[in-house]
Scaffold this motif. Structure first.
Motif, PDB file in Angstrom:
ATOM      1  N   ALA A  29      -7.492  10.550  -2.742  1.00 54.20           N
ATOM      2  CA  ALA A  29      -6.522  10.965  -1.731  1.00 54.20           C
ATOM      3  C   ALA A  29      -6.400  12.482  -1.687  1.00 54.20           C
ATOM      4  O   ALA A  29      -6.180  13.067  -0.622  1.00 54.20           O
ATOM      5  CB  ALA A  29      -5.164  10.337  -2.017  1.00 54.20           C
ATOM      6  N   TRP A  54      -5.850  -4.744   6.703  1.00 51.03           N
ATOM      7  CA  TRP A  54      -5.268  -3.408   6.605  1.00 51.03           C
ATOM      8  C   TRP A  54      -5.873  -2.437   7.633  1.00 51.03           C
ATOM      9  O   TRP A  54      -5.184  -1.507   8.088  1.00 51.03           O
ATOM     10  CB  TRP A  54      -5.480  -2.833   5.202  1.00 51.03           C
ATOM     11  CG  TRP A  54      -4.484  -3.264   4.178  1.00 51.03           C
ATOM     12  CD1 TRP A  54      -4.706  -4.025   3.066  1.00 51.03           C
ATOM     13  CD2 TRP A  54      -3.078  -2.930   4.147  1.00 51.03           C
ATOM     14  NE1 TRP A  54      -3.538  -4.205   2.345  1.00 51.03           N
ATOM     15  CE2 TRP A  54      -2.526  -3.533   2.991  1.00 51.03           C
ATOM     16  CE3 TRP A  54      -2.244  -2.177   4.978  1.00 51.03           C
ATOM     17  CZ2 TRP A  54      -1.181  -3.411   2.648  1.00 51.03           C
ATOM     18  CZ3 TRP A  54      -0.893  -2.056   4.643  1.00 51.03           C
ATOM     19  CH2 TRP A  54      -0.393  -2.669   3.498  1.00 51.03           C
ATOM     20  N   ALA A  61       0.846  -1.193   0.000  1.00 48.60           N
ATOM     21  CA  ALA A  61       0.000   0.000   0.000  1.00 48.60           C
ATOM     22  C   ALA A  61       0.883   1.245   0.000  1.00 48.60           C
ATOM     23  O   ALA A  61       2.023   1.231   0.480  1.00 48.60           O
ATOM     24  CB  ALA A  61      -0.922   0.034   1.218  1.00 48.60           C
ATOM     25  N   ASN A 121      -5.219  11.504   7.079  1.00 51.03           N
ATOM     26  CA  ASN A 121      -4.327  10.431   6.668  1.00 51.03           C
ATOM     27  C   ASN A 121      -5.029   9.599   5.603  1.00 51.03           C
ATOM     28  O   ASN A 121      -6.254   9.459   5.615  1.00 51.03           O
ATOM     29  CB  ASN A 121      -3.988   9.518   7.850  1.00 51.03           C
ATOM     30  CG  ASN A 121      -3.415  10.265   9.030  1.00 51.03           C
ATOM     31  OD1 ASN A 121      -2.445  11.005   8.885  1.00 51.03           O
ATOM     32  ND2 ASN A 121      -4.016  10.077  10.199  1.00 51.03           N
ATOM     33  N   ILE A 138      -9.309   4.987   3.944  1.00 49.93           N
ATOM     34  CA  ILE A 138      -8.738   3.882   3.175  1.00 49.93           C
ATOM     35  C   ILE A 138      -9.456   3.877   1.831  1.00 49.93           C
ATOM     36  O   ILE A 138     -10.668   3.636   1.759  1.00 49.93           O
ATOM     37  CB  ILE A 138      -8.908   2.529   3.893  1.00 49.93           C
ATOM     38  CG1 ILE A 138      -8.202   2.563   5.259  1.00 49.93           C
ATOM     39  CG2 ILE A 138      -8.365   1.388   3.039  1.00 49.93           C
ATOM     40  CD1 ILE A 138      -8.377   1.293   6.085  1.00 49.93           C
ATOM     41  N   LYS A 144       0.396  10.993   5.131  1.00 53.02           N
ATOM     42  CA  LYS A 144       0.023  11.482   6.451  1.00 53.02           C
ATOM     43  C   LYS A 144      -0.592  12.870   6.333  1.00 53.02           C
ATOM     44  O   LYS A 144      -0.108  13.715   5.575  1.00 53.02           O
ATOM     45  CB  LYS A 144       1.235  11.510   7.380  1.00 53.02           C
ATOM     46  CG  LYS A 144       1.708  10.126   7.794  1.00 53.02           C
ATOM     47  CD  LYS A 144       2.741  10.193   8.901  1.00 53.02           C
ATOM     48  CE  LYS A 144       3.083   8.797   9.401  1.00 53.02           C
ATOM     49  NZ  LYS A 144       4.060   8.825  10.522  1.00 53.02           N
ATOM     50  N   LEU A 160      -4.651   5.790   3.373  1.00 54.48           N
ATOM     51  CA  LEU A 160      -4.005   4.530   3.007  1.00 54.48           C
ATOM     52  C   LEU A 160      -4.584   4.081   1.679  1.00 54.48           C
ATOM     53  O   LEU A 160      -5.802   4.070   1.489  1.00 54.48           O
ATOM     54  CB  LEU A 160      -4.260   3.459   4.070  1.00 54.48           C
ATOM     55  CG  LEU A 160      -3.538   2.125   3.829  1.00 54.48           C
ATOM     56  CD1 LEU A 160      -2.051   2.255   4.171  1.00 54.48           C
ATOM     57  CD2 LEU A 160      -4.172   0.996   4.637  1.00 54.48           C
ATOM     58  N   THR A 172      -8.693   8.930   9.251  1.00 54.52           N
ATOM     59  CA  THR A 172      -8.015   8.202   8.172  1.00 54.52           C
ATOM     60  C   THR A 172      -9.024   7.727   7.139  1.00 54.52           C
ATOM     61  O   THR A 172     -10.115   7.270   7.493  1.00 54.52           O
ATOM     62  CB  THR A 172      -7.260   6.985   8.734  1.00 54.52           C
ATOM     63  OG1 THR A 172      -6.266   7.445   9.671  1.00 54.52           O
ATOM     64  CG2 THR A 172      -6.578   6.192   7.632  1.00 54.52           C
ATOM     65  N   ALA A 175      -3.743   0.319   9.622  1.00 48.59           N
ATOM     66  CA  ALA A 175      -3.898   1.756   9.384  1.00 48.59           C
ATOM     67  C   ALA A 175      -4.170   2.496  10.685  1.00 48.59           C
ATOM     68  O   ALA A 175      -3.631   3.590  10.911  1.00 48.59           O
ATOM     69  CB  ALA A 175      -5.048   1.994   8.399  1.00 48.59           C
ATOM     70  N   TYR A 222       0.828   5.352   1.349  1.00 51.46           N
ATOM     71  CA  TYR A 222       0.115   6.124   2.366  1.00 51.46           C
ATOM     72  C   TYR A 222       0.604   7.566   2.386  1.00 51.46           C
ATOM     73  O   TYR A 222       1.722   7.879   1.958  1.00 51.46           O
ATOM     74  CB  TYR A 222       0.252   5.494   3.752  1.00 51.46           C
ATOM     75  CG  TYR A 222       1.631   5.508   4.365  1.00 51.46           C
ATOM     76  CD1 TYR A 222       2.041   6.532   5.227  1.00 51.46           C
ATOM     77  CD2 TYR A 222       2.542   4.469   4.116  1.00 51.46           C
ATOM     78  CE1 TYR A 222       3.294   6.540   5.808  1.00 51.46           C
ATOM     79  CE2 TYR A 222       3.798   4.469   4.686  1.00 51.46           C
ATOM     80  CZ  TYR A 222       4.178   5.504   5.540  1.00 51.46           C
ATOM     81  OH  TYR A 222       5.433   5.513   6.105  1.00 51.46           O
ATOM     82  N   ASN A 249      -6.613  14.057   1.809  1.00 47.89           N
ATOM     83  CA  ASN A 249      -5.331  14.534   2.326  1.00 47.89           C
ATOM     84  C   ASN A 249      -5.127  16.027   2.122  1.00 47.89           C
ATOM     85  O   ASN A 249      -4.698  16.737   3.035  1.00 47.89           O
ATOM     86  CB  ASN A 249      -4.193  13.746   1.683  1.00 47.89           C
ATOM     87  CG  ASN A 249      -2.842  14.065   2.281  1.00 47.89           C
ATOM     88  OD1 ASN A 249      -2.026  14.755   1.672  1.00 47.89           O
ATOM     89  ND2 ASN A 249      -2.588  13.575   3.488  1.00 47.89           N
TER      90      ASN A 249
END
Length: 317
Positions: A111, A151, A81, A121, A95, A85, A123, A93, A155, A83, A115
């Motif tokens: 993302a 996962w 994966a 965060n 996923i 932050k 993943l 988070t 995570a 990722y 993000n």
């Protein structure tokens, strides 16, 4: 004459079996054993499809903010994966789960929402047999759910914040949406998974393959699909008829946002309606006008971002 009749009674069924067996082997190879997209292909497509995101994509690449991690699955295979932050994540988070023959980089547009916009965060797992994750065949989101369930606690530990409770949202597109729905119906999903978003997922593998058999080849479901399903069971330990997102979400009592383009013919738009009906409350539905398969964000980036932000924020507070 009698001998010829006997021979024909033996030979004809054998020929039928050979033809059906060959057809099933071809279908299995075509549908779940063919090659998946490379990272280079996906990165190039992202740059082409989302020009407004190029600066951010270049920045996370040059700053090495997009990092790698791997785990060993219960089946002994390695799963990979990427990722990111978040700088104000506070235990939040996402996923993000990619679709059929894609890889984790294909979810960088999601993302960007989580993000860049929401400061969370993220993943981005490569599903079985995609990207850098090991595996011989595509699992169509069924056994993939077990991998994602491994996962989830990883995570949570990766992004744990001692000052804030952990909160996770699963957001999948197409086969990733099916994976998300399949996870949602399993027992034992941690309580810190607060919400799910499924974008253009299918009701079941059987429904999806039956639709594509007709659309692409003009072939009815019977008898080829049941035979191929049985071959899949023999080779990979699962079959098309058990892999039902529709059944799974009937057991999900956590919030879910359904997204689907009304011009989707790859995962037909009609599929979202029985899925939405089967899911207990709380739930929300957004149908995007004129959008084809997995194009809702591309067609409506601002509305998509706002919908996701509002939905997730409602259940993360």
């Amino acid at each position: 004459m009698r001998k010829k009749v006997y021979l024909s009674l033996i030979i004809l069924p054998l020929l039928v079996c050979l033809v059906m067996g060959g057809g099933a082997a071809y279908m299995l190879s075509y549908s779940i054993e063919s090659s998946t997209h490379s990272y280079a292909y996906r990165w190039k497509k992202l740059q082409e499809e989302y020009p407004s995101m190029r600066q951010w994509l270049d920045s996370i690449r040059q700053s090495h903010a997009l990092r790698d991690t791997t785990i060993k699955l219960r089946n002994g295979l390695r799963a990979h994966a990427f990722y990111l932050k978040g700088d104000s994540a506070c235990g939040r988070t996402a996923i993000c789960i990619h679709g059929y023959k894609d890889n984790a980089l294909g979810m960088l547009y999601l993302a960007h929402i989580y993000n860049k916009v929401m400061r969370m965060n993220v993943l981005l797992p490569d599903l079985h047999g995609h990207g850098k994750s090991e595996g011989k065949a595509i699992q169509m989101g069924w056994n993939d759910r077990k991998d994602i369930e491994q996962w989830i606690p990883i995570a949570e530990r990766m992004f744990r914040d001692s000052h804030h409770p952990s909160r996770i949202v699963l957001h999948g597109v197409s086969m990733g949406a099916a994976t998300t729905m399949n996870v949602s119906g399993d027992k034992g999903v941690p309580s810190y998974v607060k919400a799910y978003i499924e974008d253009c997922g299918y009701t079941s593998v059987r429904d999806e393959f039956a639709d594509q058999l007709k659309a692409q080849f003009g072939i009815p479901e019977f008898p080829l699909l049941p035979i191929t399903s049985q071959l899949c069971q023999m080779k990979y330990g699962w079959n098309f008829y058990e892999a039902s997102s529709l059944r799974q979400i009937a057991h999900c009592h956590r919030p879910m946002l359904f997204i689907h383009g009304d011009n989707d013919t790859y995962v037909p738009s009609w599929m979202v309606h029985p899925l939405y009906k089967a899911k207990p409350q709380p739930k929300e539905l957004w149908i995007t006008k004129d959008s084809e398969h997995a194009k809702s964000y591309k067609d409506y980036p601002e509305q998509y971002t706002a919908k996701v932000k509002a939905f997730v924020s409602k259940y993360f507070n």
